[in-house]
Each structure stands twice: as C-alpha cells, then as structure tokens.
Design a protein around this motif. Structure first.
Motif, PDB file in Angstrom:
ATOM      1  N   ASP A 199     -13.055 -28.006 -18.775  1.00  0.00           N
ATOM      2  CA  ASP A 199     -12.711 -26.675 -18.240  1.00  0.00           C
ATOM      3  C   ASP A 199     -13.123 -25.547 -19.177  1.00  0.00           C
ATOM      4  N   GLU A 200     -13.026 -25.775 -20.473  1.00  0.00           N
ATOM      5  CA  GLU A 200     -13.169 -24.654 -21.409  1.00  0.00           C
ATOM      6  C   GLU A 200     -14.445 -24.716 -22.248  1.00  0.00           C
ATOM      7  N   ASP A 244      -4.654 -21.409 -11.844  1.00  0.00           N
ATOM      8  CA  ASP A 244      -4.801 -22.250 -13.035  1.00  0.00           C
ATOM      9  C   ASP A 244      -4.719 -23.733 -12.683  1.00  0.00           C
ATOM     10  N   SER A 245      -5.907 -24.328 -12.617  1.00  0.00           N
ATOM     11  CA  SER A 245      -6.016 -25.671 -12.050  1.00  0.00           C
ATOM     12  C   SER A 245      -5.226 -26.733 -12.821  1.00  0.00           C
ATOM     13  N   THR A 246      -5.188 -26.634 -14.146  1.00  0.00           N
ATOM     14  CA  THR A 246      -4.559 -27.724 -14.914  1.00  0.00           C
ATOM     15  C   THR A 246      -3.057 -27.840 -14.624  1.00  0.00           C
ATOM     16  N   LEU A 288     -10.307 -18.011  -9.111  1.00  0.00           N
ATOM     17  CA  LEU A 288     -10.568 -19.039  -8.114  1.00  0.00           C
ATOM     18  C   LEU A 288     -10.396 -20.408  -8.748  1.00  0.00           C
ATOM     19  N   PRO A 346      -6.858 -12.284 -10.630  1.00  0.00           N
ATOM     20  CA  PRO A 346      -7.535 -12.915  -9.488  1.00  0.00           C
ATOM     21  C   PRO A 346      -8.530 -13.972  -9.954  1.00  0.00           C
ATOM     22  N   SER A 361     -17.632 -21.954  -7.275  1.00  0.00           N
ATOM     23  CA  SER A 361     -16.627 -21.899  -8.335  1.00  0.00           C
ATOM     24  C   SER A 361     -16.275 -23.324  -8.769  1.00  0.00           C
ATOM     25  N   PRO A 362     -16.579 -23.666 -10.024  1.00  0.00           N
ATOM     26  CA  PRO A 362     -16.357 -25.050 -10.456  1.00  0.00           C
ATOM     27  C   PRO A 362     -14.899 -25.487 -10.338  1.00  0.00           C
ATOM     28  N   TYR A 363     -13.980 -24.552 -10.566  1.00  0.00           N
ATOM     29  CA  TYR A 363     -12.559 -24.941 -10.494  1.00  0.00           C
ATOM     30  C   TYR A 363     -12.109 -25.117  -9.040  1.00  0.00           C
TER      31      TYR A 363
HETATM   32  N1  LIG Z   1      -8.284 -21.692 -15.961  1.00  0.00           N
HETATM   33  C1  LIG Z   1      -8.598 -21.381 -14.588  1.00  0.00           C
HETATM   34  C2  LIG Z   1     -10.000 -20.829 -14.506  1.00  0.00           C
HETATM   35  C3  LIG Z   1     -10.366 -20.295 -13.163  1.00  0.00           C
HETATM   36  C4  LIG Z   1     -11.588 -19.404 -13.233  1.00  0.00           C
HETATM   37  O1  LIG Z   1     -12.020 -18.999 -14.321  1.00  0.00           O
HETATM   38  N2  LIG Z   1     -12.183 -19.101 -12.077  1.00  0.00           N
HETATM   39  C5  LIG Z   1     -13.361 -18.246 -12.055  1.00  0.00           C
HETATM   40  C6  LIG Z   1     -14.368 -18.746 -11.039  1.00  0.00           C
HETATM   41  S1  LIG Z   1     -14.712 -20.441 -11.167  1.00  0.00           S
HETATM   42  C7  LIG Z   1     -12.991 -16.877 -11.569  1.00  0.00           C
HETATM   43  O2  LIG Z   1     -12.255 -16.755 -10.614  1.00  0.00           O
HETATM   44  N3  LIG Z   1     -13.510 -15.820 -12.221  1.00  0.00           N
HETATM   45  C8  LIG Z   1     -13.271 -14.452 -11.842  1.00  0.00           C
HETATM   46  C9  LIG Z   1     -14.337 -13.905 -10.981  1.00  0.00           C
HETATM   47  O3  LIG Z   1     -15.297 -14.635 -10.668  1.00  0.00           O
HETATM   48  O4  LIG Z   1     -14.210 -12.748 -10.593  1.00  0.00           O
HETATM   49  C10 LIG Z   1      -8.462 -22.653 -13.766  1.00  0.00           C
HETATM   50  O5  LIG Z   1      -8.422 -23.751 -14.329  1.00  0.00           O
HETATM   51  O6  LIG Z   1      -8.329 -22.553 -12.544  1.00  0.00           O
END
Ligand SMILES: N[C@@H](CCC(=O)N[C@@H](CS)C(=O)NCC(=O)O)C(=O)O
Length: 342
Positions: free
Chosen positions: A106-107, A70-72, A53, A51, A15-17
C-alpha cells in the motif's frame, strides 16, 4: 458488529485501493454494489472528510450511514462482521507479517505505481487519455480534451508527494524490478503469500499490480517480460469468488518458503529505511526527508500518513504474545525490517 449488505462502495477502475477491496469482497463472497466515482449515483452520497478511493458507506455507532475510508482497517472491520473466508492468517505471527507486507504494498509499491504512471512520457500520455473516460464516455472529444489536460497536470504535480523526483526515480524503478524478481520466486513456491489461500497482503499487492502490471505501459512491459507469472496472477486475483478454501490451506510459520523471506528483504531494503527516515523528519518538524535507501540518496517531503502507518505497525508488534514475537523475530532477522521495531 454486523453490517447491512450489499455494502456500498464508491471507487474507480484506476484506483489501486478500489481494486484491492473489490477483489477482496468478491473472494469473501460479501455482497456489495460498486458505485463509480463522479457518477450520478455517487453525487447523492455524503462526502468523506478526506475524500479517498475507495469510500464505503457504513453505519456508525448510532446507526447513521457515514463515509469510511482506508482499506487496511476496513478489511479488519469486515473480518469482524463476516465470518467465512477470512483473509487474515490464523497464526498471529503470520497475521503480523501479513500486515507488514500489506503496508509495503500500500505504501511503498504505490510509489512505484504513481511514479510509473506519471514520470515517463509514454505512461503519462496513456493515463491522461484514459483516466477521464473512467468517469465519462458519453462526451465528445472536444469536451474531454481539457479534462485530460487538467488531470494530467494535476497528477504530475503530485509526483513529489509520493517521493518521485530526479534523485529518487532510479531507486523507485530498481525497487520494482527487485520486487518482481522476488515475488516471481514466491509464486513458483506458493500460490499466495501465506499458502494456498489469499491473505489481505495478496489483495494489497494485486491492487497496485492492476496498474503496474496491467495498465501503465512501461511497468507492464517490464512485468510481462521479466515476470509473466506475476502478470497472470494479477488477472486471476481479480475474481476468486469461485475458489474453495479451507483452514489447511494456510501456511504454517515453520513451513514458509525462503522466498517469503526474500520479499521481506525487499521491505527491509526500501520501505523500512523510508518509514524510519520519514518518522524522524516528522518528529523533528523537518521540511525534507533526507536519507539513503539501497545505497543511494533519497529526498522528499515528509508524509504524515506514513508516519501513522509506522506507529500502527509498532503497535501491532507490541501486542504480539512472547511466542508469536519469537517467531516474528526469527523470520525478520537479517531482512532489515527488524530496524522498524527496535
Ligand atoms: N490508505 C488509503 C489510500 C487510498 C488512496 O490513496 N486513494 C487514492 C486513489 S487510489 C485517492 O483517492 N486519492 C485522492 C484523489 O485521487 O483525489 C487506503 O488504503 O484506502
């Protein structure tokens, strides 16, 4: 407000975040424990409403431990709670540009990340094989096979959510090649985006690059061939806990290299037109974003979260003092990013 340590963070290696925040906590020397998603330990934690990550478990106003994502905004909350080794440039104009580049990583770059992971057969095959083993290794091949198929099918089905499809694939790939070229020049001039110490946008770039540069075969080969410096930088970013920094290591607004503007041009070429068209589609209640990006057609379903991202950026822009605003205007002029704030 102070936070109890070690911080509890649930995440996954792919998970990149999660990678963004784990390396940020290491750099900031904030004690944390990393709880693997789907592990025995994770099962005991309360689930987040959405949910995502990583998920952190932090006290709310009444002191109860609740899941937070939400990392930011999490990074900004950690700035309030822990003083040393900040990742937000002290100059408000640069803090704003940091936020803009963090949003691009991020986006927008996440579109590149998700596209490359699941669009081409070689990448999808590797991802399908490895991803389930991030959650479990002590299982037989027979038991893992259906999980591999299920995860692959599910993620490929989500390509459309990030906007990867036959119309947009080449625009996404072009944006990654152009990002690599622009970031490579920046790294020749400066160790990080805003000087000799990392800012939150560096961690955001690093998070996506742990996938693009280091894991997924197609973009990894591209990165190693075209921008080996970016590949090396990504690995080094993983753990900067031993690096000493001080205030002088931040760049000043008038000392920024032209290459930082080169990156803002990439934000303006790809991310800005997407954010604007997405916000417009959301406002009209349209079921498709249809626009042109970098001279080519772009179609995808509107993405409500990225509508909020634009609103947050505009809010930060509106809060700039007249001086900081003048600096930001000067740096954004002609990049295409200024269209976001008109
Ligand atoms: N805006 C969020 C994005 C987090 C995100 O999109 N995480 C992904 C994985 S890197 C996630 O959990 N996706 C749902 C899934 O994989 O079920 C942040 O900055 O943390």
């Amino acid at each position: 407000m102070a936070l109890p340590t070690p911080l509890q963070m649930m995440g996954a290696p792919g998970s990149p975040y999660s990678r963004k925040l784990r390396s940020l906590l290491r750099f900031r020397r904030i004690p944390y424990v990393f709880i693997l998603q789907n592990s025995f330990e994770a099962e005991k934690l309360p689930g987040a409403k959405v949910p995502l990550l990583p998920t952190f478990y932090l006290p709310d106003e009444g002191g109860e431990i609740v899941p937070v994502t939400d990392s930011t905004p999490l990074i900004r909350r950690f700035e309030q709670a822990f003083e040393d080794r900040s990742v937000i440039p002290p100059d408000p104009a640069l803090a704003f540009l940091d936020e803009l580049l963090e949003d691009y990583a991020d986006e927008w770059l996440t579109k590149c990340m998700f596209h490359y992971r699941w669009y081409h057969e070689a990448d999808a095959t590797k991802a399908r094989r490895i991803l389930p083993h991030w959650a479990m290794t002590d299982v037989s091949d027979e038991r893992i096979a259906p999980v591999q198929k299920m995860i692959g099918d599910r993620q490929i089905g989500r390509l459309g959510v990030v906007g990867s499809n036959e119309v947009t694939a080449e625009v996404i790939e072009e944006s990654y090649r152009r990002f690599l070229a622009a970031f490579d020049v920046q790294l020749q001039n400066s160790r990080f985006l805003f000087g000799r110490r990392p800012a939150s946008s560096d961690f955001a770039l690093m998070g996506q690059l742990t996938c693009l540069a280091l894991f997924d075969p197609t973009p990894s080969v591209l990165t190693a061939e075209r921008a080996p410096r970016v590949y090396g930088w990504t690995e080094v970013m993983e753990d900067l806990s031993g690096m000493e920094v001080d205030q002088d290591d931040w760049a000043s607004a008038n000392g920024l290299p032209d290459s930082l503007r080169g990156l803002l041009v990439e934000v303006g070429r790809f991310h800005a037109p997407f954010l604007l068209a997405n916000a417009d589609a959301l406002a009209r209640g349209a079921d498709q974003v249809e626009t042109e990006i970098a001279g080519r057609p772009w179609v995808q379903k509107p993405f409500p979260y990225q509508g909020k991202c634009l609103a947050w950026l505009r809010d930060s822009f509106a809060k700039l003092s007249p001086d900081a605003r003048a600096t930001v205007d000067g740096l954004l002029e002609g990049t295409g990013c200024e269209a976001l704030f008109r």
